[in-house]
Each structure stands twice: as C-alpha cells, then as structure tokens.
Scaffold this motif. Structure first.
Motif, PDB file in Angstrom:
ATOM      1  N   GLU B  58       0.748  -1.236  -0.027  1.00  0.00           N
ATOM      2  CA  GLU B  58      -0.016  -0.078   0.052  1.00  0.00           C
ATOM      3  C   GLU B  58       0.841   1.098   0.033  1.00  0.00           C
ATOM      4  O   GLU B  58       0.739   2.265  -0.728  1.00  0.00           O
ATOM      5  CB  GLU B  58      -0.821   0.005   1.324  1.00  0.00           C
ATOM      6  CG  GLU B  58      -1.984   1.159   1.103  1.00  0.00           C
ATOM      7  CD  GLU B  58      -2.530   1.082   2.365  1.00  0.00           C
ATOM      8  OE1 GLU B  58      -2.943   0.169   3.220  1.00  0.00           O
ATOM      9  OE2 GLU B  58      -3.029   2.434   2.673  1.00  0.00           O
ATOM     10  N   GLN B  59       2.022   1.206   0.876  1.00  0.00           N
ATOM     11  CA  GLN B  59       2.906   2.497   0.724  1.00  0.00           C
ATOM     12  C   GLN B  59       3.604   2.619  -0.454  1.00  0.00           C
ATOM     13  O   GLN B  59       3.719   3.648  -0.957  1.00  0.00           O
ATOM     14  CB  GLN B  59       3.951   2.275   2.006  1.00  0.00           C
ATOM     15  CG  GLN B  59       3.566   2.854   3.206  1.00  0.00           C
ATOM     16  CD  GLN B  59       3.313   4.128   3.289  1.00  0.00           C
ATOM     17  OE1 GLN B  59       4.292   4.974   3.058  1.00  0.00           O
ATOM     18  NE2 GLN B  59       2.143   4.800   3.512  1.00  0.00           N
ATOM     19  N   LYS B  62       1.335   4.361  -2.627  1.00  0.00           N
ATOM     20  CA  LYS B  62       1.250   5.664  -2.432  1.00  0.00           C
ATOM     21  C   LYS B  62       2.384   6.653  -2.542  1.00  0.00           C
ATOM     22  O   LYS B  62       1.959   7.614  -3.054  1.00  0.00           O
ATOM     23  CB  LYS B  62       0.643   5.866  -1.110  1.00  0.00           C
ATOM     24  CG  LYS B  62      -0.880   5.556  -0.667  1.00  0.00           C
ATOM     25  CD  LYS B  62      -1.017   5.467   1.045  1.00  0.00           C
ATOM     26  CE  LYS B  62      -2.511   5.366   1.186  1.00  0.00           C
ATOM     27  NZ  LYS B  62      -2.731   5.554   2.838  1.00  0.00           N
ATOM     28  N   GLN B  63       3.505   6.078  -2.178  1.00  0.00           N
ATOM     29  CA  GLN B  63       4.609   6.838  -2.380  1.00  0.00           C
ATOM     30  C   GLN B  63       4.780   6.965  -3.930  1.00  0.00           C
ATOM     31  O   GLN B  63       5.442   8.182  -4.198  1.00  0.00           O
ATOM     32  CB  GLN B  63       5.792   6.181  -1.620  1.00  0.00           C
ATOM     33  CG  GLN B  63       5.601   5.946  -0.076  1.00  0.00           C
ATOM     34  CD  GLN B  63       5.713   7.355   0.464  1.00  0.00           C
ATOM     35  OE1 GLN B  63       6.037   8.541  -0.101  1.00  0.00           O
ATOM     36  NE2 GLN B  63       5.626   7.361   1.888  1.00  0.00           N
TER      37      GLN B  63
END
Lengths: 546, 197
Positions: B58-59, B62-63
């Motif tokens: 997920e990170q 997003k990143q």
C-alpha cells in the motif's frame, strides 16, 4: 531578455519580496538581473543558513521562501537546509547556479549534481535546459512547493541558460499539471463518518501537528476543540496551535513530551490525528498506543495515512477546508468526565514538577539558573505575538515543555533536528516582519554552528534577540552519555567556549549575562526592551537534565 | 509473493532514477524493473516486480503515486494480467550435446539464435515460471551466460486498458468511454444551439 532576467521576472510575478542567497560566478547573471528588480536580496554568510532563513521567512509569512546559491560547494552547502525544510514540509524554492550545460557531467570546476544529491529530500527538482521553459518551470515550482503537502523544490540553472536569449516573456496565468493534483476537499462521506465516530466516543482526543500551521487552520482547530470541549495534545511541530495555558491543552506528546499528554493519549478511546504523521518521536510505540482505539487520521498527504499505523477513518485533504466542512455537522459528545481526569493529571504533574525543581535547586551548581523556569519566564516577558525560534538539543526539550506560546509562533526543526537552525530561522522571521519581536533560543553549541550569521544581522540591522543557554557541553548528547555510557563523556565537552561578550562587541550587539535567578526578571526586561540586536547568555549547570 | 506494478510516467530526464531511488531509499524490494515507451511517445511504462506485506504494498503505491512525474500507478494482478519475460541463455555444448539442447528448446518453443563451435545461444519468451523451468532443465549443461529482461506486463481485455488521452490524462477504459460520450453530448448540444440560431 536573457534567462536570468526571465527568472527574476517570474519571481516578481510570484510576489517574491525577499530572498536569501550567496553568489558565485555560476549564479552571477541571476544576481545581476536581480539588481533591476523589486526583489530584495539578503546576503547571508553561509548557504545552509540561506535555506534556514528562507524557512523562517516562509513559516512567518505563509508564503514560499526563496534561497539562492551558486553551483558546486554553494549548492551542497544548501543541502542541510533543504533537508530540514523537507522534513518539516516547509515550502521553499531553492535556486542553484550550475556549470554550463555542455560541461555537465565532466567534473568541471564547481560542478555538483545537486538535483541528484537532493533527490530524496526535495518535492521536485528541475534542471533548466531551455530558457523558453523558465516561466512554466517557475510557475510549477511555486505551485508544487506551496500546495498539498508543502516542501522544497529545487531549480538548477546552468550558466549558459542564464545568459541565453529567452525570447518574449509571458508568464502563465494558470497551471495545469496532470500528474500533480493535491486533494483539498475532504471526502463528504468520510467527514460524516468522522462526526459519527466522534459522537460515539467517550474519551476523544485531538493530536495536532505541524500540518495545522501549514494549512493555517489554528483558528478552526481551536474553535472546534472549544465547541465540543475536546482535549488537545500536540506534536513538537504542532506547538502553538493551542495557546499553552488553554484549559483544553494537555501539552506535547512523545518521548520528550509531557507525562500528562502521553497519559491522555493512552487513555483516550478515539484519537484524531490532524496534520501529524505519527512520527517516531511523537508516538514511539504506535502499536501500543493505538490498540483498541478509533484512529481518525486527517492529512493532506495520503501516503502518511497508514504509513506507521492503520487508520480506522482516513481523511485526505486540506485541514482548514476539512474543518470548515466539519463545522457544518452536529456532533454530540460529553467529555466532561474525561476532561476532569486529564485536568487532574495535569495539575498533579505540575505540582510534582515544582517539587522536583525545588529539589533540583539545592543540587544546582552555584551561579547557574534553572533553564526550565527561565524559559517560562522568558515566554511571559516576550510580546504576546512574538516569534521564538528554538534550536536543537536540551534547549529544545526545555522550550517545548516550558515555553508558553500565546498568540505567537514557535519555530523549530522538528523532523530533521538540525543544530544551528534557530539563529538563521529567527533572522528570516525578523526580516519578514521587522516590527514583531523575534527571539532565537539556542545552546552554546548550536549557536556556534551558525554564529557567522551575526554578520548578516549586523549588516542588515536585523533587530532580533539571541538567548544562549551556556553549559559548555553538547547537552543532550552529554546527558545521553551520562545515562547510557556510564558517564564516559566523549566529544561533548566544550570547556574553552569563546567569550560571547567579545563576539557581541565585534558585531556591535548589546550583551547581557545571567548567572543568578535573582537577575532574571530585570535583565530580561532590559534585554527585550529596545529593537537593537542583542545577545543574552545564561549560565546553566551541565548536569541539568532535560 | 511477487507483485507486479505498472507505472505510467512522463518521459522526463531522471524519472527512472526517481522511481528506483524511492524504492531503494524506503527499503522496498525490486525483483525486476523494465521501462519502455508507451504507444504515446510522451510517456513511459515502467513495470516493477516487488514483494512485501499488504502494508508495504500500500505504501509503495502511495509513495509512487506521490512522485510528480507519475501519471498512473496500479497493480497488475496475476489473474487479470499477462506477464512476459525474455531470456537469452548461452550454453556450452559439444557436438554431441548440441542435439539434446536443441530438442529441449523446441519443446519450450525457444529459438536458437546463435550457433558457434562450442556454444548455443537460445532465446526464450514466456512467464517467469516457464523460463525458470527451462533453466532447471538446462542444469545438466554448463550455462555460460544468462540475460533476463525482467517482466513486461499488460492487463487482460479491453476493460483493463489504461488509456492516455490526448491531453495526457490517464483513465481506465470505462472512464475513457464515459468521457468520450460526454464530449459527444456536449458537441451535439453545441451543434443544436448553432442550428437553432
């Protein structure tokens, strides 16, 4: 019009009034063009401080700060300042000179790949390749720096492009970036959900961070907390969102925070994180703190939500816009029992602290003062709306716990912890608002890291004040070695400090000195009185713990 | 388990280093990374194979989405996508061994692309499993050199098309069609007004 003139014109269009910089041959065309513009330049003494000063300027005005350096060493000197701004999401546009485009990559004199070096701590970077691109690049740079989650943007500007013909100047009125569209309005369904969760909670708490300042939402947050009687704690960057003596404020959280603030967080059943990133220094064990609680996380950066801990209710958008929206909803909540308990904790902790400080007084070395009490007195002696910049180390810990912010600003390097921040940042703040009282608080070590800026203060007659807590040690590391290294002190003692009085004299600053509690009030009054730059040194026992 | 991300980026200088830098800096794993121009030459498609738990994935998404050059990032799930990789293998073969390697290659529909007195070069295209299986079978021979491209991937069917509009907006296929229809309606309205005038 050449590229440099075009860039300067763009800065005027962006409403830039002041910039901080240092020249070198590779940026001379830019400064040359600046001479004919309305933008005022401030010559700092070392590039790192140009970025810090621009940061202080930005945090005071709410505008994007601008700093300029030359290629190579000038650009690399900027880096610490850029990284400091990135860690605290401070909007900067950093312009660096660069060697001529056709020489790039040849390791020529004063060449550094600054955009490569800064990649991990700028929001974006540009290398200008074509002078015709300058208006678009500058427009985008200011937009990127000052919107969404704010931060520094770098423009690397080769010498030949500065001198090249840029053609007819036209500044874009609007900006269209397909790939960059920060969310401003919060999702309506999620906002309703937040209100619903809050209505269900018995022990809700607000934890506010630097994002609240960046969004300019202090007023909205205060009103929200007051309307529903919600207790508020803050991170280091969130200090000042609530006035320190507000009955609903329960101090800073984290491993350097107030015991009653942390207790409040632990006992809450709902935490509303607002513009805070659940950083390690604020929430050292997120797993433990968050278990069994409802976590509402409001942030403009979706990547911060869920980075450290999963949120029950994520809400992405600009904080001020979101709270203006939340205001329209009705929330029913009764926090009186929870508030009563938290207030008890606070009263108790304050009493304990007084007792501890009285006990400490007996142990304190002669001719030293109580730094915690001094900082509290200082905050009350300063103007209501004064700006304090706080350095890094013990002085920062004491200030976070004891400085009473009323309507002013509390500026410090929270995320990156850059020593030497306070002095140049205060300079930037004072240059932004010359009629406001600005005080830099630092230790004797941090002060020596950037004290060359006294030259700038002297040259531009910046009427700021500097408080130095002098204990002849690198206090926080000294304290760490005391506790963790069995008092094996290495690299933390600075016995032969310079005579600060002579330094003050060299820069024609007023000089004050306090080594007795009894002197504090009188000296402070005089020190703060006129608008002449001044230095105040306070002697502190090196064994004093923060 | 390995996961495949498809990233559509602006074709700016340094974009690949921004993406790979983000992965290394934040400690995300890169099993493979491939990049190539899309049907629209203004944009590049980057395919990254990575791994990690749900929170990390997920990170990553997003990143990566936060990077300013990135237009679109999405996971290409195995059941909804086709992955392909190309490998070139140089095998040491004696005259006696040659036939065996060639027939093995035929079974895998691999091509012999270079023949030399002491070696064969084979080109094989397929999913990673197929290539791994082929390499396993070559174990009896001496592999002199191996070059693998890393995965290229596309979502299956028209519904999973990631469409880049003329103005650079990236949309899923249904959104793209909806946008087209709205535009058509708008045009009709305009025409109607003109006709009335």
């Amino acid at each position: 019009m050449n590229g440099a003139q075009s860039l300067v014109k763009c800065l005027e269009k962006e409403g830039v009034e002041k910039l901080f910089g240092y020249p070198g041959v590779a940026i001379v065309p830019f400064f040359d063009a600046l001479k004919d513009s309305s933008v005022e330049e401030i010559l700092i003494r070392q590039e790192q401080n140009a970025a810090h000063a621009a940061g202080g300027y930005a945090r005071t005005t709410g505008k994007v700060g601008v700093c300029v350096a030359t290629s190579g060493p000038g650009a690399t000197n900027l880096i610490t300042g850029i990284a400091t701004a990135f860690a605290d999401s401070i909007p900067l546009v950093c312009i660096t000179g660069q060697v001529e485009s056709h020489l790039l990559g040849n390791d020529v004199f004063q060449e550094a790949d600054v955009s490569g070096a800064c990649e991990s701590f700028v929001k974006y970077s540009y290398i200008v390749r074509d002078p015709a691109d300058i208006p678009r690049i500058v427009k985008e740079a200011f937009y990127i720096a000052g919107s969404g989650r704010k931060g520094p943007v770098l423009i690397d500007f080769p010498m030949d492009i500065q001198l090249a013909e840029a053609g007819k100047f036209s500044y874009p009125k609007e900006i269209s970036m397909r790939t960059y569209k920060p969310t401003v309005r919060g999702n309506g369904k999620q906002i309703k959900n937040v209100c619903l969760q809050l209505s269900k909670a018995k022990k809700p708490i607000l934890c506010v961070g630097g994002g609240v300042h960046l969004s300019g939402a202090e007023k909205e947050i205060r009103q929200f907390a007051e309307r529903y009687q919600l207790p508020v704690v803050s991170t280091m960057m969130g200090i000042g969102v609530m006035p320190s003596d507000h009955p609903l404020y329960f101090g800073m959280v984290g491993n350097n925070g107030q015991s009653y603030g942390n207790r409040a967080m632990n006992e809450a059943d709902l935490i509303m994180m607002v513009g805070a990133r659940v950083a390690d220094r604020s929430v050292s064990q997120p797993g433990l703190v968050m278990t069994g609680k409802v976590l509402i996380h409001i942030d403009v950066d979706p990547a911060e939500i869920g980075k450290i801990t999963g949120a029950t209710t994520p809400l992405v958008g600009d904080i001020r816009t979101i709270f203006k929206e939340i205001e329209k909803h009705e929330i029913t909540t009764d926090t009186s029992a929870f508030l009563r308990k938290l207030t008890e904790y606070k009263t108790q902790a304050k009493q304990d602290k007084q007792i501890a400080s009285r006990n400490n007084m007996r142990k304190r070395a002669p001719h030293t003062i109580d730094p915690a009490a001094f900082i509290h007195t200082l905050s009350n002696a300063m103007d209501k709306d004064a700006i304090i910049t706080v350095d890094v180390g013990q002085n920062q810990m004491w200030a976070c716990a004891n400085f009473a912010v009323r309507e002013g600003l509390f500026l410090t390097s929270g995320g990156f912890g850059s020593m030497g921040y306070a002095l140049p940042a205060a300079m930037g703040a004072q240059i932004a608002e010359k009629d406001r009282q600005v005080v830099a608080l630092c230790g004797d070590a941090g002060f020596q890291m950037t004290m060359m800026e006294l030259g700038t203060i002297h040259q531009y007659k910046v009427p700021m004040k500097v408080v130095i807590l002098q204990n002849h040690t690198l206090g926080l590391v000294y304290q760490y070695q005391k506790l963790r290294c069995e008092k094996r002190y290495t690299m933390t003692e600075m016995d032969d400090s310079p005579h600060f009085e002579c330094i003050a004299q060299a820069y024609e600053m007023e000089y004050y000195h306090i080594s007795e509690e009894s002197e504090v009030n009188d000296v402070l009054r005089e020190f703060l009185l006129d608008d002449h730059p001044a230095i105040l040194v306070c002697d502190v026992d090196p064994e004093e713990m923060a | 388990m390995d996961r495949v991300f498809q990233i559509i980026v602006d074709n700016t200088s340094g974009v690949l280093s921004r993406i790979s830098g983000l992965f290394s800096r934040r400690g995300y794993n890169i099993e493979s990374i491939t990049a190539g121009v899309t049907a629209d030459p203004r944009f590049t498609r980057i395919t990254i194979v990575t791994s990690g738990d749900e929170a990390i994935l997920e990170q990553i998404e997003k990143q990566v989405a936060k990077l300013i050059d990135v237009r679109d990032v999405r996971e290409l799930k195995p059941e909804e996508s086709v992955y392909r990789e190309l490998a070139m293998v140089k095998v040491k073969v004696s005259a006696k061994e040659r036939e065996g390697v060639i027939s093995l290659s035929n079974i895998f529909r691999a091509n012999i692309i270079d023949v030399a007195p002491q070696s064969l070069m084979i080109e094989i295209v397929g999913g990673q499993d197929k290539i791994d299986a082929f390499l396993d079978l070559l174990e009896g021979y001496e592999i002199l050199e191996l070059a693998r491209t890393g995965i290229a991937a596309l979502g299956r069917g028209i519904d999973r098309v990631v469409h880049i509009e003329d103005d650079g907006t990236v949309r899923g296929w249904t959104d793209h069609m909806r946008a087209l229809e709205e535009e058509k309606k708008l045009q009709q309205k305009k025409n109607g007004k003109k006709a009335r005038k």
